[in-house]
Structures are given as structure tokens and as C-alpha cells.
Design an enzyme around this catalytic site. Structure first.
Site, PDB file in Angstrom:
ATOM      1  N   LYS A 138       0.807  -1.215   0.000  1.00  0.00           N
ATOM      2  CA  LYS A 138       0.000   0.000   0.000  1.00  0.00           C
ATOM      3  C   LYS A 138       0.841   1.266   0.000  1.00  0.00           C
ATOM      4  CE  LYS A 138      -4.076  -2.032   2.200  1.00  0.00           C
ATOM      5  NZ  LYS A 138      -5.025  -1.961   3.338  1.00  0.00           N
TER       6      LYS A 138
ATOM      7  N   LYS B 210      -9.747 -11.228  -9.748  1.00  0.00           N
ATOM      8  CA  LYS B 210     -10.815 -11.367  -8.765  1.00  0.00           C
ATOM      9  C   LYS B 210     -11.869 -10.281  -8.954  1.00  0.00           C
ATOM     10  CE  LYS B 210      -8.633 -11.239  -4.862  1.00  0.00           C
ATOM     11  NZ  LYS B 210      -8.398 -11.345  -3.390  1.00  0.00           N
TER      12      LYS B 210
ATOM     13  N   LYS C 133     -14.448  -4.334  -5.780  1.00  0.00           N
ATOM     14  CA  LYS C 133     -15.500  -3.506  -5.195  1.00  0.00           C
ATOM     15  C   LYS C 133     -15.692  -2.176  -5.911  1.00  0.00           C
ATOM     16  CE  LYS C 133     -14.993  -5.023  -0.351  1.00  0.00           C
ATOM     17  NZ  LYS C 133     -14.704  -4.540   1.015  1.00  0.00           N
TER      18      LYS C 133
END
Length: 345
Positions: A127, A209, A212
Site C-alpha cells: 500500500k 478477482k 468492489k
């Protein structure tokens, strides 16, 4: 479909296993989240042998740049969605930020952890990237908060995916270290083994995958209307062969839809394809299964959205229960490490 929560050695017969888990409010839940995490959690909470504490990890969502108003909205949306999925009185649902003991214990654990342990966390490297000096300090220290989330409730088991195993190991290390230095305060938690869930991939790109970030990614979200579900499935990648077969390597698009259909209907991917001819029939069957699965979730969510007082009541009650469970652990940790058990007021 259940998560296996191993019995702890010497556990008293009739005493429920305590499980703690949190979900970050960083986007709408999609069907992959439901099948891989939410539905197994519901099964486990309803089993009677597990005391489940589930929190919306709004503090963890602040480790990256965020919009304050959007964070509040997403926090309430996630809480309402979990309730709409069926998380009821057999589990305790609360907001992480509503129980101040989380942040207080996190500092005590920061005083137990080492800088090198924090910098080795894989998610920090992912991150923060190369500009680590510009990253928020909370991104470095949040594994201590994650450990506090778990140890505060003396959790027996924690459901973890591969990306969280390193954090759970750090939690176990900090618990053992604190107990060895200051006294036996914390339960050292075990990992709850998740079931072999369907590999829910993006309907537009089965190589990745389901995410969101929006419908353009090929995701089906738990609050989607039937018309949007149908549109997303229609746009799914398949192939031109009308004879359907399950082959993830040679026919990844068809295999992706078959896995999702099978998971929704309790069948193997190949069994889900039986009797269907062509991608049109497969998409129609998947659309029907998705609509029927998600329709009641959306209806319950809309009812909660229209009754803000009921959502507040559920979250307030959950926070009160969680705070009562957390208080003895925090008091024991304060005393063990050398602080007053209660701060002067």
C-alpha cells in the site's frame, strides 16, 4: 458451507468458541464477498457453538486517503448490509470506533511490538509502495490495532485469508510476548480455516478477482437491482462453443460463470452446467440464481435504510455488548503493564 473453528485444548464442554472478525467499509460488498466470507460467517454464528463478534473496521479504513462523509456513509451501509444478509441476534455487530478500548489497547501493543516487525508487513509494502516516507503513520502501526481488535475479546479463533495470515501471526507473537513480560492476560488465538470457496472472478475478466470498485469491473453487488444484475451477467465473457463444459484453463469465462452458479445453487460447477446449452442459457440461469439470492438482501437493506433509528439501535446495542466484553481484558492489560486500572476522572 462453514468455517471450521477448532476446539481449543482443555475447552469446557458447553462453552462456546469466541470468534472475532472485522470488515473494512471500503466499498460495496459483492457476491464474491458474500460467498467467501459473509455466508460462512452466518452459518457459523447460527450454529450455536460459536459466539461471533463482528465489527465494521472504520478505523482501519483511515490508513489511506479518504473522504470523511463517504466513510460515514460506507460504514453505515456495510453495517446495514451485514444485517440484511441475516446477521442477527446470534452475533454481535458493532462499529470499531464505537468501542474506545480498541485504540487504547492498540497503544499498549505498540509498546510491546518492534519497529522491524511492523516494517516487514507485506500490506505496508504493497500500500505504501516506494513512497513509504509519505505514507500515513497509521499504515505502519495498524497491525497493532488489528491485534487489539482480536486480543481485546480474548478470541479463540479468527477467520483469515492468505493476505491476513501474517497479521494474525504478529497478533499471536504480541500476545505471547505480553503474557511472558507482564503476566498472563491474553488468549493466543488460532486461525479459523475457511472453506474451499468458489473462485469468484470478474465477469468481464475472469483472470482477476471480482472487485468492489464498480459495475465496469464485472462485479455483481449485493444491493444491485435485478436489471443491473441482468446487465452485468449479459456482459460476461464466455465463448462461442454452444456445448458447455467446465474447463478453467481452456474456457475460463464459462468456468467462471459455472463456479458462481454452482456456489449459489449448492452444486459443483459441472453439475451447474448440466442441461444447459449455450452461453445464453448459462447466463439466464445465473441471472435467475443471483436475483433470487440477492432480492431478500436488498429488500431488508432498504427497510433498514428507511429506518435509521433501528440501525442505530442495533449498533448501539452491539457496541454496549462489545464494550462490556472488552473492559476486563483492557483493565487486566493496564494493570499488568503498570498503569492504573482506571484513569483518574
Amino acid at each position: 458451507m462453514t468455517i471450521t473453528a477448532p476446539a481449543r485444548p482443555g475447552a469446557t464442554v458447553g462453552v462456546r468458541t469466541r470468534l472475532v472478525t472485522g470488515l473494512q467499509p471500503t466499498g460495496r460488498l459483492h457476491v464474491g464477498n458474500y460467498l467467501g466470507a459473509v455466508r460462512p460467517l452466518l452459518d457459523l454464528a447460527a450454529s450455536g457453538g460459536t459466539q461471533a463478534l463482528v465489527f465494521v473496521a472504520d478505523l482501519h479504513a483511515m490508513t489511506m486517503e479518504h473522504d470523511p462523509g463517504r466513510l460515514r456513509e460506507q460504514t453505515r451501509e456495510l453495517a446495514a448490509t451485514l444485517l440484511a444478509c441475516g446477521l442477527g441476534d446470534d452475533a454481535t455487530l458493532f462499529l470499531q470506533s464505537a468501542v474506545p478500548a480498541h485504540t487504547e489497547l492498540a497503544y499498549l501493543l505498540e509498546c510491546t511490538a518492534a519497529y522491524g516487525e511492523m516494517t516487514r508487513m507485506i500490506q505496508l509494502k504493497e500500500k505504501a509502495g516506494r513512497e513509504r516516507s509519505a505514507a500515513r503513520l497509521s499504515l505502519l502501526t495498524y497491525p497493532a490495532l488489528m491485534a487489539a481488535d482480536i486480543l481485546l475479546y480474548r478470541a479463540d479463533v479468527v477467520p483469515v485469508g492468505e493476505d491476513q495470515r501474517q497479521h494474525l501471526e504478529l497478533t499471536r507473537t504480541l500476545a505471547r510476548r505480553f503474557n511472558a513480560r507482564y503476566g498472563d492476560v491474553f488468549t493466543v488465538p488460532d486461525a479459523a480455516v475457511p472453506p474451499a470457496a468458489a473462485r469468484v472472478r470478474s465477469l468481464r475478466d475472469p483472470a482477476v478477482k471480482m472487485g468492489k470498485s464498480g459495475i465496469a469491473t464485472g462485479g455483481v453487488f449485493l444491493l444491485d437491482e435485478p436489471v443491473r444484475i441482468a446487465a452485468t451477467v449479459r456482459s460476461a465473457v464466455t465463448d462461442l462453443d454452444p456445448v458447455l463444459s467446465y474447463d478453467p484453463d481452456l474456457r475460463p469465462g464459462v468456468a467462471n460463470l459455472a463456479e458462481l452458479l454452482g456456489a449459489l445453487t449448492g452444486r459443483t460447477p459441472q453439475a451447474a452446467l448440466d442441461g444447459l446449452h449455450g452461453s445464453g442459457a448459462l447466463k439466464a440461469a445465473l441471472t435467475e440464481a443471483l436475483v433470487e439470492t440477492l432480492r431478500p438482501i436488498r429488500a431488508r437493506y432498504l427497510a433498514l435504510e428507511a429506518d435509521a433509528a433501528e440501525l442505530d439501535r442495533r449498533l448501539t446495542a452491539g457496541a454496549a455488548t462489545a464494550a462490556a466484553l472488552a473492559a476486563p481484558t483492557l483493565a487486566a492489560a493496564r494493570e499488568a503493564i503498570g498503569l492504573p486500572v482506571t484513569a483518574p476522572g
